[in-house]
Write an enzyme that holds these catalytic residues in place. Structure first.
Site, short mmCIF file in Angstrom:
data_model
loop_
_atom_site.label_atom_id
_atom_site.label_comp_id
_atom_site.label_asym_id
_atom_site.label_seq_id
_atom_site.Cartn_x
_atom_site.Cartn_y
_atom_site.Cartn_z
N PHE A 51 0.86 -1.12 0.03
CA PHE A 51 -0.01 -0.08 0.07
C PHE A 51 0.99 1.26 0.11
O PHE A 51 1.99 1.47 0.73
CB PHE A 51 -1.01 0.11 1.32
CG PHE A 51 -1.61 -1.15 1.27
CD1 PHE A 51 -3.38 -0.93 0.90
CD2 PHE A 51 -1.48 -2.33 1.71
CE1 PHE A 51 -4.09 -1.94 0.84
CE2 PHE A 51 -2.57 -3.36 1.84
CZ PHE A 51 -3.67 -3.20 1.28
N GLU A 52 0.66 2.34 -0.58
CA GLU A 52 1.27 3.50 -0.87
C GLU A 52 1.58 4.07 0.32
O GLU A 52 2.68 4.97 0.44
CB GLU A 52 0.93 4.45 -1.99
CG GLU A 52 -0.54 4.98 -1.81
CD GLU A 52 -0.89 5.61 -3.16
OE1 GLU A 52 -0.32 6.58 -3.34
OE2 GLU A 52 -1.85 4.99 -3.95
N ASN A 53 0.88 4.16 1.18
CA ASN A 53 1.04 4.80 2.70
C ASN A 53 2.44 3.97 3.47
O ASN A 53 2.94 4.38 4.64
CB ASN A 53 0.13 4.55 3.57
CG ASN A 53 -0.32 3.38 3.89
OD1 ASN A 53 -0.09 2.30 3.62
ND2 ASN A 53 -1.62 3.17 4.81
N ASN B 115 2.76 11.27 -5.52
CA ASN B 115 3.20 10.78 -4.11
C ASN B 115 4.59 10.66 -3.84
O ASN B 115 5.39 10.89 -3.15
CB ASN B 115 2.49 9.65 -3.42
CG ASN B 115 1.16 9.94 -2.93
OD1 ASN B 115 0.72 10.92 -2.57
ND2 ASN B 115 0.20 8.71 -3.05
#
Lengths: 244, 304
Positions: A51-53, B115
């Site tokens: 997950f990108e977090n 991001n």
């Protein structure tokens, strides 16, 4: 044996089938999240979710989550890292498959999540990175004419650009989109990077697809029907898709 | 010693929220917030920025869920450097849209990032270099923004790369699980770009669930992701990230995000929401008292 199913459910089933056992998958929220859980339960038990977090998981969350940073997605995680770590995994070529979506898509699989017809959308998030680096991406979208434009008005996440060897020329290491799963069917891409209809969901027609696609769409020579979700798939989808 | 760093000396840095915001954030500052993505978002600090009427801020963050939208709607913001601005549970950010599309309440300059490029911009600043190279987003319209990106050739191979310009926040505001009074902070869960931002910023302000003794910090130094030498102020603000989640303390209050989505759809409704939840209450304690006990019980996690 058949069971009735919704459009959302066949989209999840089709997406889940794109995940192979052992793969490292950049998972998004909503439909891909459910697809990942279904695939892990059914045919891809050793797949890893990234997950990108910064979260890495080898088991699906046991409670429903709305965002990837909800505590149930951290409980039982393999690792909680940060953006730089997981984006480095992507850039290094270690992610097999990434799921992305968008407000607009074009015939070469480029996605727009930034600016469309005067409407300011939220932006890329990590989508442009996933589109740049994943060995392949699967795009999940509702199939509506306003979303399927011949050319996106803003290219947030690169697909195959304007076709052919564009990705190589522009210096994108990842493989680009392999499938588009929509509310009407499943699409692949030709060697020239152009989207092509591969299968129609049960109940949708070629006319539906053409009417909702803003360019003359390529149709595969052996276009078939998307396999309906099995009873097992439907049961799993309903178990994991509790937030609708 | 550089006077700007005087406040980083080893000393008790505990302050009330209003003093910390008043001392550390000035009109026109670039403020990094919402750095972990959807969790640990410093809503209490953001609301104090609104209460103090800060103006012409530049907001920096990968995504912020609805905090950036609130600050934009309150007229605090003239520029955003981010990858995503909206409401994660509901979609679009209504105030963000009004500002970009119609200049309401004031025009907003947006510098879009992905991001990855956003964390690289902060990492470059944290490392003290002017840019970092990447292969991401080639052919994306994002990297056409020459304020943030330039095409460069690798000096070794001539390969074409994108240089991401360093972004140095004047202030990074982070919510963490615990810190001592010197600002040595333990945080855990997904980290997003929190650590990079803390190392990148000129000034760092922490809000925390718990203020702990130094002995708690040094018992687990691998968890000290933000050392006190970087920190200028520590604010004890339990529930300071509500409605975003805090691993070990609070679940995400999803209903609150959905209600905000409805109440921010129209400008007048947003102003009424702002009055009710920010400007007409004096501080975070009053905010907490305003939340129903049932909500707090539902969100509270057993301490982990």
């Amino acid at each position: 044996m058949s069971e009735s199913f919704s459009t959302r459910e066949i989209m999840i089933a089709a997406a889940a089938r794109e995940i192979c056992d052992g793969e490292v998958v950049f998972v998004g929220m909503r439909l891909p999240l459910v697809a990942f859980a279904v695939a892990k339960a059914l045919h891809a038990p050793t797949a890893i979710g990234v997950f990108e977090n910064g979260v890495l998981r080898d088991r699906s969350a046991t409670q429903p989550i709305v965002t990837m940073s909800d505590p149930p997605n951290l409980d039982g995680a393999l690792a909680c890292t940060g953006l730089l770590e997981v984006m480095s995994l992507l850039q290094r070529g270690r992610i097999d498959l990434g799921f992305i979506g968008g407000a607009e898509i074009d015939r070469f699989g480029n996605l727009n999540t930034t600016l469309t017809q005067g409407v300011r959308l939220p932006g890329s998030g990590g989508a442009a990175d996933i589109a740049s680096f994943a060995c392949r991406t699967v795009i999940i979208m509702m199939h509506e004419q306003r979303r399927f434009q011949e050319q996106v008005s803003y290219r947030t996440s690169p697909g195959y650009g304007n076709g052919a060897d564009w990705r190589t020329r522009i210096g994108l290491p990842g493989g680009g989109p392999s499938k588009v799963v929509t509310s009407l069917g499943v699409f692949g891409f030709t060697a020239e990077g152009e989207m092509q209809l591969e299968s129609l969901h049960p109940g949708s027609s070629l006319d539906d697809v053409r009417a909702n696609t803003g360019w003359p769409l390529l149709i595969s020579a052996d276009v078939g029907e998307t396999r309906a979700p099995s009873i097992e798939e439907i049961q799993l989808i309903r178990r994991f898709d509790t937030l609708g | 010693m550089n006077p700007i760093f005087e406040s980083k000396r080893r000393q008790n840095k505990l302050k009330p929220l209003s003093d910390a915001i008043g001392d550390l954030v000035h009109d026109g500052d670039a403020v990094a917030m919402g750095l972990c993505l959807e969790s640990l978002i410093p809503f209490a600090a953001g609301h104090e920025l609104i209460r103090q009427g800060k103006r012409s801020l530049t907001l920096i963050g990968p995504i912020s869920d609805i905090l950036f939208d609130q600050l934009i709607g309150a007229g605090c913001v003239s520029q955003v450097i981010a990858a995503w601005v909206g409401n994660v549970g509901a979609g679009l950010g209504h105030n963000f849209r009004r500002a970009i599309e119609d200049g309401i309440p004031q025009p907003l300059t947006m510098h879009d990032h992905s991001n990855f490029t956003l964390v690289l911009a902060l990492k470059a600043a944290a490392m003290g270099v002017p840019f970092l190279p990447t292969r991401t987003a080639s052919g994306s319209d994002i990297v056409k923004d020459e304020t943030s990106f330039r095409q460069v050739a690798c000096p070794f191979t001539s390969e074409r790369l994108t240089a991401v310009k360093a972004v140095v926040p004047d202030v990074a505001i982070l919510h963490v699980q615990r810190a001592d009074c010197f600002g040595n902070a333990h945080l855990w869960g997904n980290l997003g770009a929190a650590v990079e931002a803390a190392y990148a910023a000129e000034r760092v302000m922490l809000t925390c669930e718990e203020v702990v003794e130094r002995s708690v910090i040094v018992a687990d130094p691998n968890r000290t992701l933000i050392p006190g030498m970087l920190v200028d102020a520590v604010v004890h603000a339990p529930l300071g990230a509500h409605p975003s989640p805090v691993q070990g303390f609070w679940q995400r209050d999803g209903d609150s995000f959905l209600r905000y989505h409805e109440r921010s759809r129209k400008r007048d409704d947003f102003l009424a929401w702002r009055d009710e939840w920010i400007t007409e209450i004096p501080d975070r304690a009053a905010y907490r008292a305003k939340l129903e006990a049932e909500v707090l019980n539902r969100l509270a996690m057993r301490n982990a």
